[in-house]
Write a protein that holds these residues in place. Structure first.
Motif, PDB file in Angstrom:
ATOM      1  N   MET A  71       0.859  -1.183   0.000  1.00 30.11           N
ATOM      2  CA  MET A  71       0.000   0.000   0.000  1.00 30.11           C
ATOM      3  C   MET A  71       0.899   1.238   0.000  1.00 30.11           C
ATOM      4  O   MET A  71       1.295   1.721   1.040  1.00 30.11           O
ATOM      5  CB  MET A  71      -0.896  -0.038   1.242  1.00 30.11           C
ATOM      6  N   ALA A  72       1.214   1.689  -1.234  1.00 35.08           N
ATOM      7  CA  ALA A  72       2.199   2.758  -1.338  1.00 35.08           C
ATOM      8  C   ALA A  72       1.767   4.004  -0.578  1.00 35.08           C
ATOM      9  O   ALA A  72       0.679   4.520  -0.786  1.00 35.08           O
ATOM     10  CB  ALA A  72       2.407   3.105  -2.807  1.00 35.08           C
ATOM     11  N   ASN A  73       2.615   4.483   0.301  1.00 31.78           N
ATOM     12  CA  ASN A  73       2.329   5.677   1.106  1.00 31.78           C
ATOM     13  C   ASN A  73       0.979   5.590   1.815  1.00 31.78           C
ATOM     14  O   ASN A  73       0.245   6.565   1.919  1.00 31.78           O
ATOM     15  CB  ASN A  73       2.355   6.940   0.242  1.00 31.78           C
ATOM     16  N   ASN A  74       0.621   4.417   2.297  1.00 34.34           N
ATOM     17  CA  ASN A  74      -0.641   4.195   3.011  1.00 34.34           C
ATOM     18  C   ASN A  74      -1.865   4.664   2.249  1.00 34.34           C
ATOM     19  O   ASN A  74      -2.782   5.238   2.813  1.00 34.34           O
ATOM     20  CB  ASN A  74      -0.637   4.917   4.364  1.00 34.34           C
ATOM     21  N   SER A  75      -1.877   4.456   0.947  1.00 36.64           N
ATOM     22  CA  SER A  75      -2.994   4.995   0.170  1.00 36.64           C
ATOM     23  C   SER A  75      -4.150   4.018   0.086  1.00 36.64           C
ATOM     24  O   SER A  75      -3.991   2.813   0.283  1.00 36.64           O
ATOM     25  CB  SER A  75      -2.531   5.311  -1.237  1.00 36.64           C
ATOM     26  N   GLU A  76      -5.308   4.568  -0.255  1.00 39.71           N
ATOM     27  CA  GLU A  76      -6.496   3.740  -0.455  1.00 39.71           C
ATOM     28  C   GLU A  76      -7.387   4.461  -1.452  1.00 39.71           C
ATOM     29  O   GLU A  76      -7.453   5.693  -1.443  1.00 39.71           O
ATOM     30  CB  GLU A  76      -7.226   3.587   0.888  1.00 39.71           C
ATOM     31  N   PHE A  77      -8.080   3.714  -2.316  1.00 43.28           N
ATOM     32  CA  PHE A  77      -9.063   4.371  -3.179  1.00 43.28           C
ATOM     33  C   PHE A  77     -10.193   4.876  -2.291  1.00 43.28           C
ATOM     34  O   PHE A  77     -10.508   4.260  -1.273  1.00 43.28           O
ATOM     35  CB  PHE A  77      -9.614   3.376  -4.210  1.00 43.28           C
ATOM     36  N   SER A  78     -10.842   5.984  -2.710  1.00 45.34           N
ATOM     37  CA  SER A  78     -11.785   6.590  -1.776  1.00 45.34           C
ATOM     38  C   SER A  78     -13.203   6.034  -1.873  1.00 45.34           C
ATOM     39  O   SER A  78     -13.972   6.138  -0.940  1.00 45.34           O
ATOM     40  CB  SER A  78     -11.821   8.101  -1.966  1.00 45.34           C
ATOM     41  N   SER A  79     -13.577   5.447  -3.016  1.00 41.25           N
ATOM     42  CA  SER A  79     -14.966   4.987  -3.124  1.00 41.25           C
ATOM     43  C   SER A  79     -15.057   3.712  -3.953  1.00 41.25           C
ATOM     44  O   SER A  79     -14.119   3.343  -4.666  1.00 41.25           O
ATOM     45  CB  SER A  79     -15.800   6.061  -3.813  1.00 41.25           C
ATOM     46  N   VAL A  92       2.814  -0.532 -10.645  1.00 38.58           N
ATOM     47  CA  VAL A  92       3.419  -1.740 -10.047  1.00 38.58           C
ATOM     48  C   VAL A  92       4.830  -1.411  -9.549  1.00 38.58           C
ATOM     49  O   VAL A  92       5.195  -1.735  -8.411  1.00 38.58           O
ATOM     50  CB  VAL A  92       3.460  -2.900 -11.082  1.00 38.58           C
ATOM     51  N   SER A  93       5.617  -0.740 -10.382  1.00 38.49           N
ATOM     52  CA  SER A  93       6.991  -0.413  -9.987  1.00 38.49           C
ATOM     53  C   SER A  93       7.016   0.725  -8.974  1.00 38.49           C
ATOM     54  O   SER A  93       7.815   0.706  -8.031  1.00 38.49           O
ATOM     55  CB  SER A  93       7.821   0.012 -11.206  1.00 38.49           C
ATOM     56  N   ILE A  94       6.156   1.725  -9.180  1.00 40.39           N
ATOM     57  CA  ILE A  94       6.156   2.864  -8.252  1.00 40.39           C
ATOM     58  C   ILE A  94       5.813   2.392  -6.841  1.00 40.39           C
ATOM     59  O   ILE A  94       6.475   2.761  -5.863  1.00 40.39           O
ATOM     60  CB  ILE A  94       5.171   3.946  -8.741  1.00 40.39           C
ATOM     61  N   ALA A  95       4.791   1.541  -6.743  1.00 39.73           N
ATOM     62  CA  ALA A  95       4.397   1.017  -5.423  1.00 39.73           C
ATOM     63  C   ALA A  95       5.565   0.267  -4.789  1.00 39.73           C
ATOM     64  O   ALA A  95       5.806   0.360  -3.580  1.00 39.73           O
ATOM     65  CB  ALA A  95       3.192   0.090  -5.565  1.00 39.73           C
ATOM     66  N   TYR A  96       6.312  -0.467  -5.631  1.00 40.19           N
ATOM     67  CA  TYR A  96       7.450  -1.212  -5.093  1.00 40.19           C
ATOM     68  C   TYR A  96       8.474  -0.265  -4.475  1.00 40.19           C
ATOM     69  O   TYR A  96       8.931  -0.470  -3.347  1.00 40.19           O
ATOM     70  CB  TYR A  96       8.082  -2.077  -6.198  1.00 40.19           C
ATOM     71  N   PHE A  97       8.822   0.790  -5.189  1.00 40.39           N
ATOM     72  CA  PHE A  97       9.818   1.734  -4.646  1.00 40.39           C
ATOM     73  C   PHE A  97       9.297   2.432  -3.391  1.00 40.39           C
ATOM     74  O   PHE A  97      10.040   2.641  -2.437  1.00 40.39           O
ATOM     75  CB  PHE A  97      10.231   2.758  -5.709  1.00 40.39           C
ATOM     76  N   CYS A  98       8.010   2.775  -3.399  1.00 38.49           N
ATOM     77  CA  CYS A  98       7.443   3.447  -2.212  1.00 38.49           C
ATOM     78  C   CYS A  98       7.460   2.510  -1.017  1.00 38.49           C
ATOM     79  O   CYS A  98       7.912   2.872   0.071  1.00 38.49           O
ATOM     80  CB  CYS A  98       5.999   3.863  -2.461  1.00 38.49           C
ATOM     81  N   HIS A 127       8.951  -0.618  -0.588  1.00 35.51           N
ATOM     82  CA  HIS A 127      10.168  -1.332  -0.230  1.00 35.51           C
ATOM     83  C   HIS A 127      11.240  -0.400   0.313  1.00 35.51           C
ATOM     84  O   HIS A 127      11.945  -0.722   1.257  1.00 35.51           O
ATOM     85  CB  HIS A 127      10.685  -2.106  -1.440  1.00 35.51           C
ATOM     86  N   TYR A 128      11.375   0.748  -0.338  1.00 36.20           N
ATOM     87  CA  TYR A 128      12.448   1.654   0.083  1.00 36.20           C
ATOM     88  C   TYR A 128      11.928   2.849   0.870  1.00 36.20           C
ATOM     89  O   TYR A 128      12.685   3.770   1.179  1.00 36.20           O
ATOM     90  CB  TYR A 128      13.229   2.151  -1.144  1.00 36.20           C
ATOM     91  N   GLY A 129      10.624   2.848   1.145  1.00 29.15           N
ATOM     92  CA  GLY A 129      10.031   3.948   1.896  1.00 29.15           C
ATOM     93  C   GLY A 129      10.170   5.287   1.177  1.00 29.15           C
ATOM     94  O   GLY A 129      10.223   6.347   1.807  1.00 29.15           O
ATOM     95  N   MET A 130      10.223   5.229  -0.159  1.00 30.58           N
ATOM     96  CA  MET A 130      10.410   6.469  -0.932  1.00 30.58           C
ATOM     97  C   MET A 130       9.147   7.295  -1.005  1.00 30.58           C
ATOM     98  O   MET A 130       8.043   6.767  -0.928  1.00 30.58           O
ATOM     99  CB  MET A 130      10.748   6.069  -2.364  1.00 30.58           C
ATOM    100  N   LYS A 131       9.296   8.587  -1.187  1.00 31.10           N
ATOM    101  CA  LYS A 131       8.139   9.457  -1.446  1.00 31.10           C
ATOM    102  C   LYS A 131       7.630   9.155  -2.850  1.00 31.10           C
ATOM    103  O   LYS A 131       8.420   8.854  -3.746  1.00 31.10           O
ATOM    104  CB  LYS A 131       8.558  10.931  -1.387  1.00 31.10           C
ATOM    105  N   ARG A 132       6.310   9.278  -3.039  1.00 36.97           N
ATOM    106  CA  ARG A 132       5.716   8.919  -4.326  1.00 36.97           C
ATOM    107  C   ARG A 132       6.330   9.687  -5.507  1.00 36.97           C
ATOM    108  O   ARG A 132       6.610   9.117  -6.557  1.00 36.97           O
ATOM    109  CB  ARG A 132       4.205   9.152  -4.256  1.00 36.97           C
ATOM    110  N   LYS A 133       6.563  10.979  -5.319  1.00 34.82           N
ATOM    111  CA  LYS A 133       7.076  11.783  -6.439  1.00 34.82           C
ATOM    112  C   LYS A 133       8.459  11.283  -6.865  1.00 34.82           C
ATOM    113  O   LYS A 133       8.768  11.164  -8.037  1.00 34.82           O
ATOM    114  CB  LYS A 133       7.142  13.259  -6.050  1.00 34.82           C
ATOM    115  N   MET A 134       9.276  10.977  -5.863  1.00 33.95           N
ATOM    116  CA  MET A 134      10.620  10.477  -6.123  1.00 33.95           C
ATOM    117  C   MET A 134      10.541   9.132  -6.860  1.00 33.95           C
ATOM    118  O   MET A 134      11.245   8.905  -7.856  1.00 33.95           O
ATOM    119  CB  MET A 134      11.329  10.312  -4.759  1.00 33.95           C
TER     120      MET A 134
END
Ligand code: PFF
Length: 455
Positions: free
Chosen positions: A1-9, A334-340, A342-349
């Motif tokens: 769950m990249a950056n603790n995100s969730e769809f809203s509806s 898929v890749s962005i979530a992995y970096f967020c 696994h490495y605790g990266m910020k989404r923009k980075m």
């Protein structure tokens, strides 16, 4: 769950998931496969494949994603910490990235064609080329695709647009974009479908599409239909695991999988109802009805013979671009979530880290249709190699490992817990899903893998 995100509806979940599923696969690949494999017979088998293989595998990915609450690799690690099942997730990340290298290029073509439809350039006759046949559009496409700068620049624009949406996050980026683009896609599809019904040989086209010729059903047709079902439902590469990690705790997974697959089938049927009447009405059912030529040659040719060509082609290429963007963002996520995760990266980075190398790889893939077309390995260019490697090898392998994991090795109650939301929903379909994941999917995928590798 990249950056603790969730769809809203609930609607956002469906829009994003359908956005991933409905893409170039439905509009570009499906009609070509249908025509090559016996019309309605293929459609029928495709529906069977979606019901018996697509839905169970999608449910499997949903279960892993929502239970693991993480990216494709770490979700497996959380569910089975000391076993190497996460390799399936790794396949997903690698496969999705490879897919992007050519998917972004083709999406770029759709943008260029949209641009040329708006300026009217698409319908300006090329000098020295015969008029009134496919030749014009074929020549135009050949020149464009094999060129250096235009396809590369459109690939970059496309990557930048996707990157921008993705950098805004799960709710404000992915969900919002899907909520706007998906209704747009359906309105355009329906308008195009209605206008196709007014063409002179609409009924012949529909008859071809809906009357099955069962003599055309061969093992190859089954394999193509299954491959199409997997690709078009975005399965086997971690996309659905990643999106499911953004689902809510009370999301009904079965209902979501059935809705998404149902809409996928519906879109495929609508697309067939547009293309076959068009092709029959203008006698275009010959050579050109294959792969990318269908979208970039046959469609413009059909529009050119209709009233107000520009209008239809703007609508059509908007449809394609929208479908391609919502799918591209899901593949990139898929890749962005992995970096967020696994490495605790910020989404923009993470977005920059994923998208920048893609600019280089996308450019190489684009050039492999022209100046780099001699750079081949086993007869494949970078573009066609990534396509074949992902669709024929990595994707089925990922789905195979996932089914074996869930069917045989996952914690006993995992599937039931997830599919019934901890006992709150009825679970009469749980046993059939487990049966399919345990026995049917793995066997069928092995057969397909072996056949596609050795024939
Ligand atoms: N389902 C998309 C299409 O039909 O074009 C393509 C796709 C999206 C494939 C996401 C794989 C994926 F993970």
């Amino acid at each position: 769950m990249a950056n603790n995100s969730e769809f809203s509806s609930k609607l956002g979940i469906i829009a994003a998931t359908v956005g991933s599923a409905v893409g170039l696969g439905n509009i570009w690949r499906f009609p070509a496969e249908t025509q090559a494999n016996g019309g309605a017979a293929f459609l029928l088998i495709y529906v069977v494949c979606v019901l018996f293989f697509g839905i169970p595998v999608m449910l499997g990915e949903f279960v892993i994603g929502r239970a693991g609450r993480s990216d494709a690799i770490n979700s497996y690690k959380k569910l089975s910490p000391d076993k190497p099942w996460w390799v399936a997730g790794l396949f997903g990340v690698v496969c999705s990235y490879l897919i992007l290298t050519f998917y972004m290029v083709v999406s770029g073509w759709t943008m260029e064609y949209l641009y040329q439809s708006i300026t009217g350039e698409l319908f300006r006759p090329l000098e020295g080329v015969e008029e009134g046949s496919n030749v014009q559009f074929l020549q135009r496409m050949d020149e464009y695709v094999s060129g250096v700068w235009p396809p590369m620049i459109w690939t970059w624009i496309n990557i930048a647009v996707c990157g921008l949406i993705l950098s805004m996050g799960v709710q404000k980026g992915i969900e919002k974009a899907s909520n706007i683009m998906m209704p747009m896609l359906f309105v355009i599809l329906i308008v195009l479908c209605i206008s196709a019904m007014t063409l002179p040989k609409a009924s012949e086209g529909l008859a071809y599409f809906f009357n099955p010729d069962f003599s055309k059903i061969t093992p190859k047709v089954w394999i193509s239909a299954l491959g199409q079902a997997f690709f078009s439902l975005s399965l086997g590469m971690g996309t659905m695991i990643t999106y499911a990690s953004y689902f809510k705790k009370d999301t009904n997974l079965m209902q979501t999988a059935v809705t998404v697959s149902g809409i996928g089938i519906f879109v495929a049927i609508l697309v067939g109802m547009i293309i076959f009447p068009g092709v029959m009405s203008f006698g275009l059912e010959g050579e050109s009805f294959k792969g990318s030529t269908l979208v970039f040659v046959t469609f413009p040719e059909i529009f050119n013979r209709m009233w107000c060509p520009q209008l239809w082609s703007i609508l059509f290429f908007t449809l394609l671009a929208v479908a391609a963007i919502t799918s591209s963002i899901s593949i990139s996520e898929v890749s962005i979530a992995y970096f967020c995760d696994h490495y605790g990266m910020k989404r923009k980075m993470a977005t920059v880290i994923v998208m920048l190398p893609l600019m280089v790889l996308g450019a190489l893939s684009s050039l492999s249709n022209g100046v780099l077309s001699d750079m081949t390995l086993f007869g494949f260019t970078i573009f066609s190699g990534c396509d074949a490697l992902t669709a024929d090898v990595i994707m089925p392998l990922g789905a195979l490992i996932m089914s074996v994991f869930l069917g045989w090795f996952a914690p006993k109650n995992l599937i039931r817990e997830q599919l019934t939301n901890g006992g709150k929903l009825k679970g009469y379909f749980v046993a059939p899903v487990i049966f399919l994941l345990k026995w049917v999917t793995p066997i069928v995928i092995v057969i397909i893998l072996v056949t596609s590798l050795f024939t």
